[in-house]
Structure formats: C-alpha cells, structure tokens
Design an enzyme around this catalytic site. Structure first.
Site, PDB file in Angstrom:
ATOM      1  N   CYS A 129       0.819  -1.218   0.000  1.00  0.00           N
ATOM      2  CA  CYS A 129       0.000   0.000   0.000  1.00  0.00           C
ATOM      3  C   CYS A 129       0.854   1.271   0.000  1.00  0.00           C
ATOM      4  CB  CYS A 129      -0.943   0.012   1.200  1.00  0.00           C
ATOM      5  SG  CYS A 129      -1.954  -1.468   1.283  1.00  0.00           S
ATOM      6  N   HIS A 269      -3.426   6.964   3.047  1.00  0.00           N
ATOM      7  CA  HIS A 269      -3.798   5.673   2.464  1.00  0.00           C
ATOM      8  C   HIS A 269      -5.185   5.302   2.991  1.00  0.00           C
ATOM      9  CE1 HIS A 269      -3.989   1.626   1.274  1.00  0.00           C
ATOM     10  NE2 HIS A 269      -3.734   1.110   2.467  1.00  0.00           N
ATOM     11  N   ASN A 299      -9.992  -0.382   0.410  1.00  0.00           N
ATOM     12  CA  ASN A 299      -8.532  -0.283   0.358  1.00  0.00           C
ATOM     13  C   ASN A 299      -8.047  -0.811  -0.997  1.00  0.00           C
ATOM     14  OD1 ASN A 299      -5.775  -0.625   0.632  1.00  0.00           O
ATOM     15  ND2 ASN A 299      -5.879  -1.520   2.681  1.00  0.00           N
TER      16      ASN A 299
HETATM   17  N1  COA Z   1     -18.105  -9.027   9.727  1.00  0.00           N
HETATM   18  C1  COA Z   1     -18.522  -9.361  10.955  1.00  0.00           C
HETATM   19  N2  COA Z   1     -17.684  -9.694  11.949  1.00  0.00           N
HETATM   20  C2  COA Z   1     -16.387  -9.705  11.676  1.00  0.00           C
HETATM   21  C3  COA Z   1     -15.867  -9.368  10.413  1.00  0.00           C
HETATM   22  C4  COA Z   1     -16.783  -9.032   9.421  1.00  0.00           C
HETATM   23  N3  COA Z   1     -16.423  -8.693   8.174  1.00  0.00           N
HETATM   24  N4  COA Z   1     -14.514  -9.439  10.438  1.00  0.00           N
HETATM   25  C5  COA Z   1     -14.182  -9.810  11.691  1.00  0.00           C
HETATM   26  N5  COA Z   1     -15.307  -9.977  12.427  1.00  0.00           N
HETATM   27  C6  COA Z   1     -15.420 -10.370  13.815  1.00  0.00           C
HETATM   28  C7  COA Z   1     -14.219 -11.115  14.303  1.00  0.00           C
HETATM   29  O1  COA Z   1     -14.303 -12.468  13.943  1.00  0.00           O
HETATM   30  C8  COA Z   1     -14.300 -10.900  15.787  1.00  0.00           C
HETATM   31  O2  COA Z   1     -15.228 -11.801  16.311  1.00  0.00           O
HETATM   32  P1  COA Z   1     -14.960 -12.514  17.726  1.00  0.00           P
HETATM   33  O3  COA Z   1     -14.900 -11.402  18.718  1.00  0.00           O
HETATM   34  O4  COA Z   1     -16.155 -13.395  17.876  1.00  0.00           O
HETATM   35  O5  COA Z   1     -13.669 -13.238  17.569  1.00  0.00           O
HETATM   36  C9  COA Z   1     -14.911  -9.506  15.909  1.00  0.00           C
HETATM   37  O6  COA Z   1     -15.495  -9.213  14.626  1.00  0.00           O
HETATM   38  C10 COA Z   1     -13.916  -8.425  16.244  1.00  0.00           C
HETATM   39  O7  COA Z   1     -12.816  -8.616  15.412  1.00  0.00           O
HETATM   40  P2  COA Z   1     -11.591  -7.686  15.562  1.00  0.00           P
HETATM   41  O8  COA Z   1     -10.472  -8.213  14.725  1.00  0.00           O
HETATM   42  O9  COA Z   1     -11.336  -7.406  17.018  1.00  0.00           O
HETATM   43  O10 COA Z   1     -12.157  -6.323  14.922  1.00  0.00           O
HETATM   44  P3  COA Z   1     -11.414  -4.992  14.769  1.00  0.00           P
HETATM   45  O11 COA Z   1     -12.140  -3.945  15.498  1.00  0.00           O
HETATM   46  O12 COA Z   1      -9.926  -5.103  14.986  1.00  0.00           O
HETATM   47  O13 COA Z   1     -11.618  -4.716  13.209  1.00  0.00           O
HETATM   48  C11 COA Z   1     -10.406  -4.828  11.163  1.00  0.00           C
HETATM   49  C12 COA Z   1     -11.080  -5.616  12.274  1.00  0.00           C
HETATM   50  C13 COA Z   1      -9.803  -5.787  10.171  1.00  0.00           C
HETATM   51  C14 COA Z   1     -11.455  -3.965  10.471  1.00  0.00           C
HETATM   52  C15 COA Z   1      -9.305  -3.922  11.778  1.00  0.00           C
HETATM   53  O14 COA Z   1      -8.486  -4.675  12.627  1.00  0.00           O
HETATM   54  C16 COA Z   1      -8.452  -3.256  10.745  1.00  0.00           C
HETATM   55  O15 COA Z   1      -8.923  -2.439   9.992  1.00  0.00           O
HETATM   56  N6  COA Z   1      -7.149  -3.557  10.740  1.00  0.00           N
HETATM   57  C17 COA Z   1      -6.256  -2.967   9.757  1.00  0.00           C
HETATM   58  C18 COA Z   1      -6.504  -3.606   8.422  1.00  0.00           C
HETATM   59  C19 COA Z   1      -5.844  -2.846   7.308  1.00  0.00           C
HETATM   60  O16 COA Z   1      -6.068  -1.697   7.148  1.00  0.00           O
HETATM   61  N7  COA Z   1      -5.030  -3.558   6.537  1.00  0.00           N
HETATM   62  C20 COA Z   1      -4.377  -3.006   5.432  1.00  0.00           C
HETATM   63  C21 COA Z   1      -3.251  -2.138   5.860  1.00  0.00           C
HETATM   64  S1  COA Z   1      -2.519  -1.414   4.502  1.00  0.00           S
END
Ligand code: COA
Length: 342
Positions: A129, A269, A299
């Site tokens: 990215c 980004h 993204n």
């Molecule tokens: N829909 C519903 N539930 C979902 C889900 C979705 N699409 N994706 C994950 N979950 C669930 C998980 O399984 C978890 O369930 P659990 O508590 O029963 O285990 C719960 O939601 C919380 O997951 P968590 O990982 O704690 O959520 P979060 O608040 O960290 O959000 C992301 C997840 C991926 C959105 C976040 O971590 C993120 O944006 N990270 C950076 C990703 C990114 O930008 N990557 C590219 C960088 S260049």
C-alpha cells in the site's frame, strides 16, 4: 526553484538536483460496484459491522478479463491527457503493485506496450500500500538527477484476485483500481518538496501472501491450502499503521519546516476510517483537512492515494499552490510520506 515559500530539504543536504513536479494525475476504477449488502450474501457479515469498523460502504471489482495492467493503462492515459503528454515523450514507467498480471515480465512492461510508450524503460516496485509514494520518490530521483525528463508513475491493483472471498476478516476491506501521475521538472512551478520512506521486514507476516513465490511455488497442495490468498493480522496491522503513518507524516513536515495547520489537504492511504481518524487526531488535523474516499473504493493498496489525489484535484479540493501531505502504510511493513506544493 520548486518553491520559495518553503524549505527545500534537498538544499539542506547540499543536493543540487533540479526540482520535480507532478504535471498531471489520472485514475481509473472498474465499473462493477460491490456493496456491503452483496458481501452479506458471501460471508457472515453485515453492512452495519463493515461501516462501523471500517467506514467502507462499497468497492470496485475488476471484470474477469480486466487485469492490473489494463487498469494501470487507463489511469496512465487519463494522466497523459490531463498533462497533454504523448506516449513517445515518456522516458520511464514505474508501476507500484502487489497484484501484477503475472510474476514476470513486470506490469510496467505490459503497460508500456498498451499505451505505446516505445521509448520508455519500465519496471515494477513492490511496496504494497506504500507503493505509490515509493514510486514517486524513485521517479523523482530520475527527474532531479536529469536522467529523464518525463516519468510516468502508477499505482494499480486487482486485489480481488488475491482476496479469499470466504474470509470475512479480509474480503470486506479491499477493492480494485489504478491511479497515475506524470513527473517532470517545471521550474518556477509547483513541486514535490519531500518524500520519505521506511520499512520493517521483521513484521512481514502481519500482512502477506505466502504462495506463488520461490518459497512456496504454485502447486495443487498450495492452492488447496489457500496459500495464494492474502493473510492479515488485523489488530496488529491497525496499531502499526497508526504509529507508522503518524511518524512518517511528522518526518515529512519536519523536513520542510511546516506545521500541520499549513497543510491544505492530508491524503492518507485509504485503509480504514478509524485508522485515518487515529492518525488525524495525533497529527492535530481538522476533519476538513483529511481527504476520504474509502467509503466508495475500500482499500485499493498502491492505487489508494493515487486515486484519492486525482479525485481531490478533479473535484477542486486541492488547487494549484495548496500544500498536500500524502501518507501511506502497507505490508512489508512499509510506510512513506510526501509533501507536495500542488
Ligand atoms: N463481519 C462481521 N464480523 C467480523 C468481520 C466481518 N467482516 N470481520 C471480523 N469480524 C469479527 C471477528 O471475527 C471478531 O469476532 P470474535 O470477537 O467473535 O472473535 C470480531 O469481529 C472483532 O474482530 P476484531 O479483529 O477485534 O475487529 P477490529 O475492530 O480489529 O476490526 C479490522 C477488524 C480488520 C477492520 C481492523 O483490525 C483493521 O482495519 N485492521 C487494519 C486492516 C488494514 O487496514 N489492513 C491493510 C493495511 S494497509
């Protein structure tokens, strides 16, 4: 000179190169829109979860017969039209991508053929990215050193081709598209004031795709194990993204002796609205200063800031003379920031 109003960090190091400007920009996104409602039918998710946790409402998905090089070439043609540049003027093409059409030859070579830039040298940059700003900094070196007069840089991705559409943790986040810029030296005009890049390979497994390379060549077993899909530790990636983008932005501002209040538009980004808010809060930006389009595209990795910059310019959010801060983060880990006097 690039600008008389701001410090030129290159002069600080006794660097005598000529200034580098962004002559023009262009972008392309595929026609097909995939909404959160559509994703609800593919995985156990909801529009509400995706919107609240990421800010994404929809993303673009390339057609089966539409590849990264096609989107890159479309964005390139639009940037060339905007800058009134013909294909034979282009000396160098740099494509930033993690979803090349194939492992080799480079996507840049395929774009060279598609746009008919027969004189141009061509290569790819892989910085996930962060790729577009890596390409910007590399392209700038060829301009300032007088090696080349016209450099085409492109960020382009078909992330839909490496996303596991059964994994709700990742498939809701990504989209396809491309953005391009033409670099030239335009004395007494706008230009790139600084760009800084960084990386931390120790954290490579926070976001990666294990299959398809020399470590794990494609085989029936590797495909069955899903090794050709993107893998991510979302929580750790989130934390690292906020820290790295904040630090890179500060470093770029420090080099130009600028305060964040002097920046007209911050183009981060477009990964996740909460990442953007956390970085914005630490930098002390106002909501109006931050350009956001992730609600419509998700993204798009290396294409993300390139598409956003083109939209910011074409909608008049960024005007000639405005100071723009680009800041990115991605797999690698990699990060980068750039200050442009548009
Ligand atoms: N829909 C519903 N539930 C979902 C889900 C979705 N699409 N994706 C994950 N979950 C669930 C998980 O399984 C978890 O369930 P659990 O508590 O029963 O285990 C719960 O939601 C919380 O997951 P968590 O990982 O704690 O959520 P979060 O608040 O960290 O959000 C992301 C997840 C991926 C959105 C976040 O971590 C993120 O944006 N990270 C950076 C990703 C990114 O930008 N990557 C590219 C960088 S260049």
């Amino acid at each position: 000179m690039t600008s008389k109003r701001f410090k030129n960090p290159r002069a600080e190091h006794g660097y005598q190169g000529r200034p580098c400007s962004i002559l023009s920009v262009g972008s392309y996104v595929p026609e097909r829109i995939m909404t959160n409602a559509e994703l609800e039918k593919l995985v156990d998710t909801s529009d509400d979860w995706i919107t609240t946790r990421t800010g994404i409402k929809e993303r673009r998905i390339a057609a089966d017969n539409e590849f990264t090089s096609d989107m890159a070439a479309m964005a390139a043609r639009r940037a060339m039209d905007a800058g009134k540049i013909t294909a034979d003027q282009i000396d160098l093409i740099i494509v930033a991508t993690i979803t090349p059409d194939m492992l080799f030859p480079s996507t840049a070579c395929l774009v060279q053929h598609k746009i008919g830039a027969r004189r141009a040298a061509a290569f790819d940059v892989e910085a996930a990215c962060s790729g577009f700003i890596y390409a910007l900094e590399i392209g700038q070196q060829f301009i300032t050193s007088r090696t080349y007069d016209t450099v085409l840089i492109i960020g382009a991705e078909k992330l839909s081709s490496i996303v596991d559409w059964k994994d709700r943790n990742t498939c809701v986040l990504f989209g396809d598209g491309a953005g391009a810029a033409i670099l030239q030296s335009l004395p007494n005009s706008h230009g790139l004031l600084t760009a800084c890049m960084g990386a931390d390979g120790e954290k490579s497994e926070l976001l990666y795709m294990p299959g398809g390379g020399s470590m794990c060549p494609a085989s029936a077993n590797s495909v069955a194990a899903g090794l050709h899909f993107l893998r991510m530790d979302g929580k750790e990636t989130f934390k690292n993204a906020v820290n790295a983008m904040y630090t890179a932005a500060l470093e770029a501002l420090r080099r130009c002796e600028l305060k964040i209040s002097q920046i007209k538009c911050v183009i981060p980004h477009q990964a996740n609205r909460r990442i953007l808010e956390a970085v914005g809060e630490r930098l002390g930006v106002t909501k109006d200063q931050v350009f956001v389009n992730l609600d419509r595209y998700g993204n798009t990795s290396a294409a993300s800031v390139a598409i956003a910059l083109d939209e910011a310019v074409s909608t008049g959010v960024v005007k000639r003379g405005d100071l723009v801060l680009l800041v990115v983060f991605g797999a690698g880990l990699t990060w980068a920031a750039a200050v442009i006097e548009w």
